[in-house]
Design a protein around this motif. Structure first.
Motif, short mmCIF file in Angstrom:
data_model
loop_
_atom_site.label_atom_id
_atom_site.label_comp_id
_atom_site.label_asym_id
_atom_site.label_seq_id
_atom_site.Cartn_x
_atom_site.Cartn_y
_atom_site.Cartn_z
N TYR A 47 0.83 -1.21 0.00
CA TYR A 47 0.00 0.00 0.00
C TYR A 47 0.87 1.26 0.00
O TYR A 47 1.72 1.46 0.86
CB TYR A 47 -0.91 0.00 1.22
CG TYR A 47 -1.99 1.06 1.20
CD1 TYR A 47 -3.25 0.79 0.70
CD2 TYR A 47 -1.74 2.34 1.70
CE1 TYR A 47 -4.25 1.75 0.69
CE2 TYR A 47 -2.73 3.32 1.69
CZ TYR A 47 -3.98 3.01 1.18
OH TYR A 47 -4.96 3.98 1.18
N GLY A 48 0.67 2.11 -1.01
CA GLY A 48 1.39 3.38 -1.10
C GLY A 48 2.81 3.26 -1.62
O GLY A 48 3.53 4.27 -1.68
N LYS A 49 3.23 2.07 -2.03
CA LYS A 49 4.61 1.88 -2.49
C LYS A 49 4.80 2.50 -3.86
O LYS A 49 4.01 2.29 -4.77
CB LYS A 49 4.94 0.39 -2.55
CG LYS A 49 6.39 0.10 -2.89
CD LYS A 49 6.70 -1.39 -2.84
CE LYS A 49 8.15 -1.66 -3.15
NZ LYS A 49 8.46 -3.13 -3.12
N ASN A 50 5.88 3.27 -4.03
CA ASN A 50 6.18 3.92 -5.29
C ASN A 50 7.03 3.03 -6.19
O ASN A 50 7.52 1.97 -5.76
CB ASN A 50 6.89 5.25 -5.06
CG ASN A 50 5.98 6.27 -4.41
OD1 ASN A 50 4.77 6.26 -4.62
ND2 ASN A 50 6.55 7.16 -3.60
N ILE A 51 7.20 3.43 -7.44
CA ILE A 51 7.97 2.68 -8.42
C ILE A 51 9.19 3.49 -8.81
O ILE A 51 9.07 4.65 -9.24
CB ILE A 51 7.12 2.39 -9.68
CG1 ILE A 51 5.83 1.64 -9.30
CG2 ILE A 51 7.93 1.58 -10.69
CD1 ILE A 51 4.86 1.48 -10.46
N GLY A 53 11.96 5.18 -10.81
CA GLY A 53 12.02 5.63 -12.20
C GLY A 53 10.74 6.26 -12.71
O GLY A 53 10.69 6.69 -13.86
N LEU A 54 9.70 6.31 -11.85
CA LEU A 54 8.44 6.94 -12.24
C LEU A 54 8.05 8.00 -11.22
O LEU A 54 8.43 7.93 -10.05
CB LEU A 54 7.32 5.89 -12.35
CG LEU A 54 7.45 4.80 -13.39
CD1 LEU A 54 6.23 3.90 -13.37
CD2 LEU A 54 7.67 5.37 -14.79
N ASN A 55 7.27 8.95 -11.69
CA ASN A 55 6.69 9.96 -10.80
C ASN A 55 5.39 9.38 -10.27
O ASN A 55 4.43 9.22 -11.02
CB ASN A 55 6.45 11.25 -11.58
CG ASN A 55 5.95 12.38 -10.71
OD1 ASN A 55 5.37 12.14 -9.66
ND2 ASN A 55 6.14 13.60 -11.16
N CYS A 56 5.34 9.06 -8.99
CA CYS A 56 4.18 8.39 -8.40
C CYS A 56 3.51 9.29 -7.36
O CYS A 56 4.18 9.91 -6.53
CB CYS A 56 4.60 7.09 -7.72
SG CYS A 56 5.55 5.97 -8.76
N SER A 57 2.19 9.35 -7.42
CA SER A 57 1.44 10.12 -6.44
C SER A 57 0.06 9.49 -6.29
O SER A 57 -0.26 8.50 -6.95
CB SER A 57 1.32 11.58 -6.88
OG SER A 57 0.65 11.68 -8.12
N GLU A 58 -0.75 10.09 -5.43
CA GLU A 58 -2.12 9.59 -5.32
C GLU A 58 -3.09 10.72 -5.01
O GLU A 58 -2.70 11.78 -4.51
CB GLU A 58 -2.24 8.46 -4.31
CG GLU A 58 -2.01 8.79 -2.87
CD GLU A 58 -2.15 7.53 -2.00
OE1 GLU A 58 -1.60 6.48 -2.36
OE2 GLU A 58 -2.83 7.61 -0.96
N LYS A 59 -4.35 10.45 -5.31
CA LYS A 59 -5.40 11.45 -5.14
C LYS A 59 -6.64 10.76 -4.62
O LYS A 59 -7.02 9.68 -5.09
CB LYS A 59 -5.69 12.11 -6.49
CG LYS A 59 -6.78 13.16 -6.47
CD LYS A 59 -6.28 14.47 -5.90
CE LYS A 59 -7.34 15.56 -6.01
NZ LYS A 59 -6.87 16.84 -5.48
N LYS A 72 3.41 8.64 -13.69
CA LYS A 72 3.86 9.44 -14.83
C LYS A 72 5.34 9.18 -15.10
O LYS A 72 6.09 8.83 -14.19
CB LYS A 72 3.70 10.94 -14.55
CG LYS A 72 2.28 11.44 -14.37
CD LYS A 72 2.30 12.95 -14.16
CE LYS A 72 0.92 13.54 -14.05
NZ LYS A 72 0.96 15.02 -13.90
N PRO A 73 5.76 9.37 -16.36
CA PRO A 73 7.21 9.34 -16.62
C PRO A 73 7.88 10.54 -15.96
O PRO A 73 7.24 11.56 -15.72
CB PRO A 73 7.29 9.42 -18.14
CG PRO A 73 5.99 9.97 -18.58
CD PRO A 73 4.97 9.58 -17.56
N LEU A 74 9.16 10.41 -15.66
CA LEU A 74 9.87 11.52 -15.00
C LEU A 74 9.91 12.75 -15.90
O LEU A 74 9.87 13.87 -15.41
CB LEU A 74 11.29 11.07 -14.64
CG LEU A 74 11.39 9.97 -13.58
CD1 LEU A 74 12.85 9.62 -13.31
CD2 LEU A 74 10.69 10.40 -12.28
N SER A 100 2.69 -3.04 -10.66
CA SER A 100 3.70 -2.04 -11.01
C SER A 100 4.44 -2.38 -12.30
O SER A 100 4.79 -1.48 -13.08
CB SER A 100 4.71 -1.89 -9.86
OG SER A 100 5.35 -3.13 -9.59
N SER A 101 4.67 -3.66 -12.55
CA SER A 101 5.40 -4.04 -13.78
C SER A 101 4.59 -3.66 -15.02
O SER A 101 5.17 -3.27 -16.05
CB SER A 101 5.70 -5.53 -13.79
OG SER A 101 4.51 -6.29 -13.70
#
Length: 321
Positions: A47-51, A53-59, A72-74, A100-101
């Motif tokens: 839960y809430g884990k980022n990836i 090489g990517l821009n990760c957020s939540e709403k 999103k891509p960086l 995530s993959s």
């Protein structure tokens, strides 16, 4: 449909044998307990884990009731393809972070922006809760397209298994509502037919997903509607009018329960004049590409998916600007 080990692709066979050793027939009650246990573990671990090489957020949307993961891509570009990706898990299990993959591949291929809803699972509420969550996510993408850096008039919808089923149902629902235009759909080996009357869905004992699990999952998802007059928005195979649905990309294993319903869905789309890129993959059980991603059949399926999605973006997305 009896599945022998010899029918399974050699690169997938070992995992299949292991699953068959540890799996057994389940009642609905046992299925629910197992799914709840898995969901609790997934939330604890992912839960809430980022990836990387990517821009990760939540709403949080819908008055704080629905969580969206945003990937999103960086180096994101304006007017990027926007993809609503709906996770699988029999409508009853999973969180967006589990896949995530998939997000990494899609972003690598298309430089897209992915919105992944943490929709209501059937262990919490039956249909239409999950579908309405996905539609709220779709509307939010359209209304916040500028902030997300995507187009508001051409959103892509996809998912695997139950996520594929929700994708197909969502395309039908969105077409009928007329509020959001979907560029194309990617319902991979979708769970779309509750009737279980096709040859591949009857008495199928394949590893990882079989007729017993399928029946339990549909009974939980449909609740009081199970084995009654099920609406097309709950099970997309119940649709009779496939006109004006988005072009589709999908593949399915030839020994899994969803083989025939996927073939019928594709045939119905084509009869209605909808363009489809489709492949049946020999020797493959349900979710083979996720379970054994390094297998040759999985790599070939990824290549098919990559080429098809890039073609669809060039022909059903970019040209409609």
């Amino acid at each position: 449909m009896t599945i022998t080990n010899k029918m399974i692709d050699k690169d997938l066979r070992f995992r299949a044998i292991i699953d068959r050793i540890i799996s057994n027939e389940k009642t609905v009650e046992e299925y629910v307990k197992e799914q709840e246990k898995r969901n609790k573990l997934l939330k604890k671990l992912l839960y809430g884990k980022n990836i990387n090489g990517l821009n990760c957020s939540e709403k949080w949307i819908n008055h704080g009731k629905l969580r969206l993961r945003i990937y999103k891509p960086l180096n994101a570009k304006e007017n990027a393809p926007g993809i609503l990706w709906i996770h699988g898990g029999g409508y009853s299990m999973g969180i967006p972070e589990l896949f995530s993959s998939t997000y990494k591949r899609l972003i690598e291929w298309t430089n897209c922006v992915i919105i992944a809803p943490d929709y209501t699972l059937s262990t919490e509420a039956p249909y239409p809760a999950a579908l309405f969550d996905c539609y709220e996510s779709l509307l939010w993408m359209k209304n916040n397209a500028s902030e997300l850096g995507i187009r508001d008039d051409q959103i892509i919808v996809g998912g695997e298994s139950a996520g594929g089923g929700l994708s197909a149902a969502l395309c039908i629902y969105a077409r009928d509502k007329g509020e959001v235009n979907i560029a194309f759909q990617v319902p991979l080996y979708p769970m779309i037919d509750d009737s279980m009357i096709t040859e591949s869905s009857r008495e199928n004992d394949a590893p990882y997903w079989n007729s017993n699990l399928n029946r339990c999952a549909w009974q939980l998802y449909l609740g009081e509607l199970f084995e009654r007059d099920v609406p097309k928005y709950a099970a997309a195979a119940r649709e009779t009018d496939y006109r004006n649905l988005p072009p589709a990309i999908t593949f399915v294993g030839d020994i899994e329960p969803f083989r025939d319903e996927t073939i019928e869905y594709v045939d119905n789309l084509r009869k209605a004049g909808v363009k489809v890129a489709f492949r049946v993959v020999k020797g493959c059980y349900h979710g083979f590409d996720i379970i054994c991603p390094k297998a040759k059949v999985s790599q070939d399926s990824f290549s098919f998916l990559k080429e098809s999605i890039k073609y669809a973006i060039d022909n059903f997305y970019s040209k409609q600007q």
